[in-house]
Design an enzyme around this catalytic site. Sequence first.
Site, PDB file in Angstrom:
ATOM      1  N   ASN A 195       0.872  -1.183   0.000  1.00  0.00           N
ATOM      2  CA  ASN A 195       0.000   0.000   0.000  1.00  0.00           C
ATOM      3  C   ASN A 195       0.909   1.233   0.000  1.00  0.00           C
ATOM      4  OD1 ASN A 195      -1.819   2.027   0.522  1.00  0.00           O
ATOM      5  ND2 ASN A 195      -2.425   1.276   2.547  1.00  0.00           N
ATOM      6  N   LYS A 237       0.206   4.265  -0.392  1.00  0.00           N
ATOM      7  CA  LYS A 237      -0.448   5.441   0.213  1.00  0.00           C
ATOM      8  C   LYS A 237      -0.206   6.695  -0.649  1.00  0.00           C
ATOM      9  CE  LYS A 237      -0.291   3.175   4.651  1.00  0.00           C
ATOM     10  NZ  LYS A 237      -0.300   3.252   6.101  1.00  0.00           N
ATOM     11  N   HIS A 240      -9.676   0.748   4.911  1.00  0.00           N
ATOM     12  CA  HIS A 240      -8.401   0.937   5.608  1.00  0.00           C
ATOM     13  C   HIS A 240      -8.622   1.857   6.816  1.00  0.00           C
ATOM     14  CE1 HIS A 240      -4.318   2.228   6.466  1.00  0.00           C
ATOM     15  NE2 HIS A 240      -3.918   1.132   5.834  1.00  0.00           N
ATOM     16  N   GLU A 269      -7.000   4.249   7.967  1.00  0.00           N
ATOM     17  CA  GLU A 269      -6.806   5.683   7.707  1.00  0.00           C
ATOM     18  C   GLU A 269      -8.037   6.278   7.041  1.00  0.00           C
ATOM     19  OE1 GLU A 269      -3.124   5.339   5.591  1.00  0.00           O
ATOM     20  OE2 GLU A 269      -2.086   4.831   7.461  1.00  0.00           O
ATOM     21  N   GLU A 302      -5.712  -5.687  10.413  1.00  0.00           N
ATOM     22  CA  GLU A 302      -4.753  -4.618  10.679  1.00  0.00           C
ATOM     23  C   GLU A 302      -5.121  -3.947  11.998  1.00  0.00           C
ATOM     24  OE1 GLU A 302      -2.586  -3.154   6.963  1.00  0.00           O
ATOM     25  OE2 GLU A 302      -4.293  -1.848   7.263  1.00  0.00           O
ATOM     26  N   GLY A 326       1.650   1.877  11.042  1.00  0.00           N
ATOM     27  CA  GLY A 326       2.527   3.055  11.078  1.00  0.00           C
ATOM     28  C   GLY A 326       3.183   3.288  12.426  1.00  0.00           C
ATOM     29  N   SER A 365       2.962  -2.454  10.320  1.00  0.00           N
ATOM     30  CA  SER A 365       4.394  -2.467  10.632  1.00  0.00           C
ATOM     31  C   SER A 365       5.106  -3.759  10.230  1.00  0.00           C
ATOM     32  CB  SER A 365       4.621  -2.189  12.125  1.00  0.00           C
ATOM     33  OG  SER A 365       4.172  -0.903  12.443  1.00  0.00           O
ATOM     34  N   GLY A 389       2.746  -1.297   4.403  1.00  0.00           N
ATOM     35  CA  GLY A 389       2.703   0.138   4.117  1.00  0.00           C
ATOM     36  C   GLY A 389       4.090   0.674   3.828  1.00  0.00           C
TER      37      GLY A 389
HETATM   38  P1  PGA Z   1       2.605   0.152   7.808  1.00  0.00           P
HETATM   39  O1  PGA Z   1       1.173   0.353   7.121  1.00  0.00           O
HETATM   40  O2  PGA Z   1       3.193  -1.091   7.224  1.00  0.00           O
HETATM   41  O3  PGA Z   1       3.367   1.382   7.445  1.00  0.00           O
HETATM   42  O4  PGA Z   1       2.361   0.019   9.275  1.00  0.00           O
HETATM   43  C1  PGA Z   1       0.330  -0.739   6.922  1.00  0.00           C
HETATM   44  C2  PGA Z   1      -0.943  -0.312   6.247  1.00  0.00           C
HETATM   45  O5  PGA Z   1      -1.341   0.854   6.387  1.00  0.00           O
HETATM   46  O6  PGA Z   1      -1.590  -1.099   5.551  1.00  0.00           O
END
Ligand code: PGA
Length: 256
Positions: free
Chosen positions: A8, A10, A97, A99, A169, A175, A215, A236
């Site tokens: 992803n 982003k 997601h 976010e 998740e 993040g 992460s 991510g």
């Molecule tokens: P991250 O994000 O690997 O940076 O924690 C994962 C995601 O948002 O799917």
Amino acid sequence: MQKLIIGNLKMNLLTIVERERYLESLKKELKGKDLADCKIVLCPPALHLESFIGEIENNDFAVGAQNVFSEERGSFTGEISALMVKNIGSEYVIVGHSERRKYFNETDEVVKVKINSVLTAGLTPICCVGETLEQRHDGKTTDIIISQIHEGLADVPISKIASVVIAYEPVWAVGSDTVPTSDEIMEVRILIKKIFADTFGQPVAEKIRILYGGSVKAATAKQLCIDPGMDGVLVGRESLIPMEFLKIAEIINQNI
Ligand code: PGA
């Protein structure tokens, strides 16, 4: 079945130069790597979908969108539909997601209509579920996962349920660099299988693919994906560095 390794990207790759560098580096890193047991899916910003598809799509590689609107076409300024994403050559769409739930008010009701439009367009939805830290501390993880799955998939016809991909998740792991233990992930995997078995029947539960996201790095790929028996990962930050992203895929490929 192949493990799904989803990147992803982003809201990154701000220039054409950055995008080209990314794709070049990805292709370079791919050379000579055996990733036969993995399917890699990259989800760039919508602006870059076409270039990604032109450059890297083949049988073991696919491209997905990070979001779509629920309607197919019409006066919805600024939006992109699942059918548009399909027609340009994408195969997957991330839905729900954390976010988007946090910054764009995406409720389970919104997730439900989006999942349906994604399936209607012939795409595979990657439906993200997971609890916040507060919910986990309050002992609500199970309730949250049950309601996100029940409500998000409420309108999916039984014939299409098995094509939905679930990404667990935990919001607090996205993040953050704080990650759950393998046992904690495995508990949620078992819970999700049970929800599917109880709601849609055992054959569907056996087919449903459940990923872990939050992460994920090369150093933690075994703990977060292999040990808890997940069907892949949603990555991510590390997906922005092709070398690191493909290292994750390689580790998972080797440990299957
Ligand atoms: P991250 O994000 O690997 O940076 O924690 C994962 C995601 O948002 O799917």
